[in-house]
Design a protein around this motif. Structure first.
Motif, PDB file in Angstrom:
ATOM      1  N   PRO A  20     -74.930  33.686 -31.567  1.00  0.00           N
ATOM      2  CA  PRO A  20     -75.424  35.033 -31.245  1.00  0.00           C
ATOM      3  C   PRO A  20     -76.693  35.409 -32.018  1.00  0.00           C
ATOM      4  O   PRO A  20     -77.568  36.092 -31.476  1.00  0.00           O
ATOM      5  CB  PRO A  20     -74.249  35.946 -31.618  1.00  0.00           C
ATOM      6  CG  PRO A  20     -73.048  35.079 -31.449  1.00  0.00           C
ATOM      7  CD  PRO A  20     -73.493  33.722 -31.922  1.00  0.00           C
ATOM      8  N   ARG A  21     -76.816  34.953 -33.276  1.00  0.00           N
ATOM      9  CA  ARG A  21     -78.037  35.224 -34.030  1.00  0.00           C
ATOM     10  C   ARG A  21     -79.221  34.481 -33.410  1.00  0.00           C
ATOM     11  O   ARG A  21     -80.330  35.027 -33.298  1.00  0.00           O
ATOM     12  CB  ARG A  21     -77.856  34.807 -35.499  1.00  0.00           C
ATOM     13  CG  ARG A  21     -79.125  34.849 -36.350  1.00  0.00           C
ATOM     14  CD  ARG A  21     -79.583  36.269 -36.664  1.00  0.00           C
ATOM     15  NE  ARG A  21     -78.633  36.938 -37.526  1.00  0.00           N
ATOM     16  CZ  ARG A  21     -78.622  36.872 -38.855  1.00  0.00           C
ATOM     17  NH1 ARG A  21     -79.536  36.156 -39.487  1.00  0.00           N
ATOM     18  NH2 ARG A  21     -77.719  37.532 -39.555  1.00  0.00           N
ATOM     19  N   LEU A  22     -79.002  33.225 -33.023  1.00  0.00           N
ATOM     20  CA  LEU A  22     -80.073  32.465 -32.371  1.00  0.00           C
ATOM     21  C   LEU A  22     -80.497  33.163 -31.085  1.00  0.00           C
ATOM     22  O   LEU A  22     -81.697  33.330 -30.823  1.00  0.00           O
ATOM     23  CB  LEU A  22     -79.593  31.043 -32.078  1.00  0.00           C
ATOM     24  CG  LEU A  22     -80.574  30.141 -31.317  1.00  0.00           C
ATOM     25  CD1 LEU A  22     -81.801  29.851 -32.164  1.00  0.00           C
ATOM     26  CD2 LEU A  22     -79.896  28.833 -30.906  1.00  0.00           C
ATOM     27  N   ASP A  23     -79.537  33.584 -30.282  1.00  0.00           N
ATOM     28  CA  ASP A  23     -79.833  34.247 -29.022  1.00  0.00           C
ATOM     29  C   ASP A  23     -80.664  35.516 -29.258  1.00  0.00           C
ATOM     30  O   ASP A  23     -81.695  35.735 -28.600  1.00  0.00           O
ATOM     31  CB  ASP A  23     -78.527  34.598 -28.305  1.00  0.00           C
ATOM     32  CG  ASP A  23     -78.743  35.280 -26.972  1.00  0.00           C
ATOM     33  OD1 ASP A  23     -79.123  34.587 -26.016  1.00  0.00           O
ATOM     34  OD2 ASP A  23     -78.544  36.511 -26.891  1.00  0.00           O
ATOM     35  N   ALA A  24     -80.242  36.330 -30.205  1.00  0.00           N
ATOM     36  CA  ALA A  24     -80.937  37.593 -30.464  1.00  0.00           C
ATOM     37  C   ALA A  24     -82.353  37.350 -30.975  1.00  0.00           C
ATOM     38  O   ALA A  24     -83.303  38.039 -30.564  1.00  0.00           O
ATOM     39  CB  ALA A  24     -80.137  38.423 -31.469  1.00  0.00           C
ATOM     40  N   HIS A  25     -82.513  36.377 -31.869  1.00  0.00           N
ATOM     41  CA  HIS A  25     -83.828  36.120 -32.450  1.00  0.00           C
ATOM     42  C   HIS A  25     -84.791  35.542 -31.408  1.00  0.00           C
ATOM     43  O   HIS A  25     -85.969  35.929 -31.363  1.00  0.00           O
ATOM     44  CB  HIS A  25     -83.692  35.164 -33.628  1.00  0.00           C
ATOM     45  CG  HIS A  25     -84.977  34.931 -34.356  1.00  0.00           C
ATOM     46  ND1 HIS A  25     -85.623  35.901 -35.079  1.00  0.00           N
ATOM     47  CD2 HIS A  25     -85.759  33.815 -34.461  1.00  0.00           C
ATOM     48  CE1 HIS A  25     -86.734  35.413 -35.605  1.00  0.00           C
ATOM     49  NE2 HIS A  25     -86.833  34.146 -35.240  1.00  0.00           N
ATOM     50  N   VAL A  26     -84.299  34.641 -30.578  1.00  0.00           N
ATOM     51  CA  VAL A  26     -85.159  34.058 -29.545  1.00  0.00           C
ATOM     52  C   VAL A  26     -85.610  35.139 -28.566  1.00  0.00           C
ATOM     53  O   VAL A  26     -86.790  35.231 -28.210  1.00  0.00           O
ATOM     54  CB  VAL A  26     -84.424  32.914 -28.810  1.00  0.00           C
ATOM     55  CG1 VAL A  26     -85.165  32.521 -27.534  1.00  0.00           C
ATOM     56  CG2 VAL A  26     -84.289  31.707 -29.728  1.00  0.00           C
ATOM     57  N   ARG A  27     -84.685  35.989 -28.122  1.00  0.00           N
ATOM     58  CA  ARG A  27     -85.047  37.032 -27.158  1.00  0.00           C
ATOM     59  C   ARG A  27     -86.031  38.024 -27.764  1.00  0.00           C
ATOM     60  O   ARG A  27     -86.983  38.457 -27.101  1.00  0.00           O
ATOM     61  CB  ARG A  27     -83.792  37.745 -26.665  1.00  0.00           C
ATOM     62  CG  ARG A  27     -82.896  36.872 -25.794  1.00  0.00           C
ATOM     63  CD  ARG A  27     -81.669  37.646 -25.324  1.00  0.00           C
ATOM     64  NE  ARG A  27     -80.698  36.793 -24.676  1.00  0.00           N
ATOM     65  CZ  ARG A  27     -80.727  36.438 -23.393  1.00  0.00           C
ATOM     66  NH1 ARG A  27     -81.729  36.836 -22.630  1.00  0.00           N
ATOM     67  NH2 ARG A  27     -79.779  35.669 -22.895  1.00  0.00           N
ATOM     68  N   ALA A  28     -85.803  38.392 -29.036  1.00  0.00           N
ATOM     69  CA  ALA A  28     -86.703  39.344 -29.677  1.00  0.00           C
ATOM     70  C   ALA A  28     -88.093  38.752 -29.876  1.00  0.00           C
ATOM     71  O   ALA A  28     -89.106  39.454 -29.773  1.00  0.00           O
ATOM     72  CB  ALA A  28     -86.118  39.783 -31.020  1.00  0.00           C
ATOM     73  N   THR A  29     -88.155  37.452 -30.151  1.00  0.00           N
ATOM     74  CA  THR A  29     -89.437  36.792 -30.411  1.00  0.00           C
ATOM     75  C   THR A  29     -90.191  36.462 -29.137  1.00  0.00           C
ATOM     76  O   THR A  29     -91.405  36.661 -29.039  1.00  0.00           O
ATOM     77  CB  THR A  29     -89.206  35.508 -31.229  1.00  0.00           C
ATOM     78  OG1 THR A  29     -88.528  35.831 -32.442  1.00  0.00           O
ATOM     79  CG2 THR A  29     -90.534  34.827 -31.559  1.00  0.00           C
ATOM     80  N   LEU A  30     -89.478  35.955 -28.132  1.00  0.00           N
ATOM     81  CA  LEU A  30     -90.134  35.451 -26.926  1.00  0.00           C
ATOM     82  C   LEU A  30     -90.223  36.462 -25.798  1.00  0.00           C
ATOM     83  O   LEU A  30     -91.081  36.332 -24.921  1.00  0.00           O
ATOM     84  CB  LEU A  30     -89.406  34.202 -26.424  1.00  0.00           C
ATOM     85  CG  LEU A  30     -89.297  33.020 -27.388  1.00  0.00           C
ATOM     86  CD1 LEU A  30     -88.616  31.855 -26.690  1.00  0.00           C
ATOM     87  CD2 LEU A  30     -90.651  32.608 -27.926  1.00  0.00           C
ATOM     88  N   GLY A  31     -89.314  37.426 -25.761  1.00  0.00           N
ATOM     89  CA  GLY A  31     -89.345  38.406 -24.686  1.00  0.00           C
ATOM     90  C   GLY A  31     -88.956  37.807 -23.353  1.00  0.00           C
ATOM     91  O   GLY A  31     -88.069  36.943 -23.262  1.00  0.00           O
TER      92      GLY A  31
END
Length: 382
Positions: free
Chosen positions: A97-108
């Motif tokens: 879940p942390r990976l998912d949140a960070h990727v979405r926040a970074t990449l849009g």
């Protein structure tokens, strides 16, 4: 819905390797327009990845540190019959879940989940929903390719996170508790204390087959918790099977005429003896941002082929484990290994064993029958 999309780099697979590549390009090559394409609903799926501090160099920590959900600066421990040891190397874990949140926040919105791939060329991707992506380059990080060209044992596991009614009393990860009954190869329990009342219990096997009897292992985890006096409820579950490669043909696994670049396990980028891919995924992502996109297939295959050649020693150890050791006595190999010096152990997990390390691991009183060990050594893996 737009049927045609474009980008400079299409990354297939939003697991750890594909995500790290996307994050590295976003940070170091913002001029490169990327798309990250994942068939599942979430980036990273349902996984926990862990690593020792020494697995990732200081200059690469910028990429992985924002993903760390738990860190144990006090180190970790191992337990074997008649032998327990604490080691000072800090340990870290990443939850998906942390990976998912960070990727979405970074990449849009260049992150595309729930999107399956129907066809791939070096410069295009066709999705199952009929959309097509025109890309300057494509890299395939969708997990393992056909493993039949490789000779494998298997590391397989089922994990439960338990929220307990009372504190569990563990102050650091237990990387291997091999005091449990041995079955289906080398068995150990892996413990991560997330907080005073939450512990992740993973029942792990170095087995000859990839078969995973989840219900039986669920029951063993429950019995282990009961033996410790732990009561509570399961708040998270996961399972997996990792190849422990001890031979095979790299040119069949990744044919020279395959024109599509690869990454991660699909490229054979993992530590052969442990099956762990995180250290190689970090190294690969930080290396890849400096490579020419118009030569991606050539340079990534050359990188993976060099990694395969460098892994011969670890494949030899794997062949000894699966070919020379009696299954229910395999724990003795790991018990002996954990009696060696801490820096040697750290370099082993990072895949950076020195020549001296390699000699030291094989020297001394053998934990496997000498005749079987010699037969294995005289028939080294490819």
């Amino acid at each position: 819905m737009t049927n045609r999309l474009d980008c400079d780099l299409a990354i297939l697979g939003g697991g750890l390797s594909g995500s790290l590549i996307a994050l590295a390009f976003a940070a170091k090559r913002p001029d490169v327009r990327i798309r990250l394409i994942e068939s599942g609903k979430a980036i990273g799926g349902n996984h926990i990845w862990s690593f020792f501090d020494g697995d990732v160099t200081a200059q690469d920590r910028w990429l992985i540190d924002p993903l760390v959900t738990h860190r144990w600066a006090q180190g970790h421990e191992v337990r074997f019959p008649g032998h327990q040891r604490r080691l000072d190397t800090p340990y870290n874990s990443i939850a998906s879940p942390r990976l998912d949140a960070h990727v979405r926040a970074t990449l849009g919105d260049v992150t595309m989940t729930g999107t399956s791939v129907a066809a791939v060329t070096p410069t295009s991707v066709r999705l199952t929903d009929e959309r097509e992506i025109d890309a300057g380059a494509v890299i395939d990080a969708r997990g393992a390719a056909d493993l039949s060209p490789l000779r494998c044992g298997w590391q397989k596991f089922v994990g439960h996170a338990l929220l307990l009614d009372a504190p569990h009393g563990i102050d650091r990860p237990v990387i291997m508790d091999a005091t449990v009954d041995q079955m289906d190869g080398y068995r150990f329990v892996y413990l991560l204390p997330w907080d005073d009342h939450t512990v992740f219990i993973e029942d792990t096997y170095y087995s000859d087959t990839p078969d995973l009897d989840v219900r039986a292992i669920d029951a063993r985890i429950a019995a282990y918790a009961s033996d410790k006096g732990w009561t509570g409820r399961v708040i998270h579950r996961e399972q997996g099977v990792l190849p422990v490669v001890h031979g095979g043909d790299f040119d069949l696994y990744w044919p020279k005429d395959d024109p599509v670049a690869r990454a991660g396990v699909r490229a054979g980028l993992f530590q052969p003896m442990t099956g762990y891919s995180l250290p190689d995924a970090v190294r690969f992502a930080t290396w890849l941002v400096d490579q020419p996109l118009d030569q991606l297939a050539t340079v990534t295959r050359a990188h993976a082929a060099a990694h395969w050649r460098s892994g011969g020693y670890y494949r030899l150890l794997g062949k000894m484990l699966f070919g020379a050791a009696v299954p229910d006595q395999r724990w003795r190999i790991f018990a002996r290994f954990y009696g060696l010096r801490a820096p040697l152990i750290q370099r082993f997990y990072a895949g950076r064993s020195t020549i001296t390390d390699r000699v030291r691991i094989l020297c001394g009183r053998p934990p496997v029958p000498i005749r079987d060990a010699m037969r294995t050594l005289l028939n080294p893996p490819a």
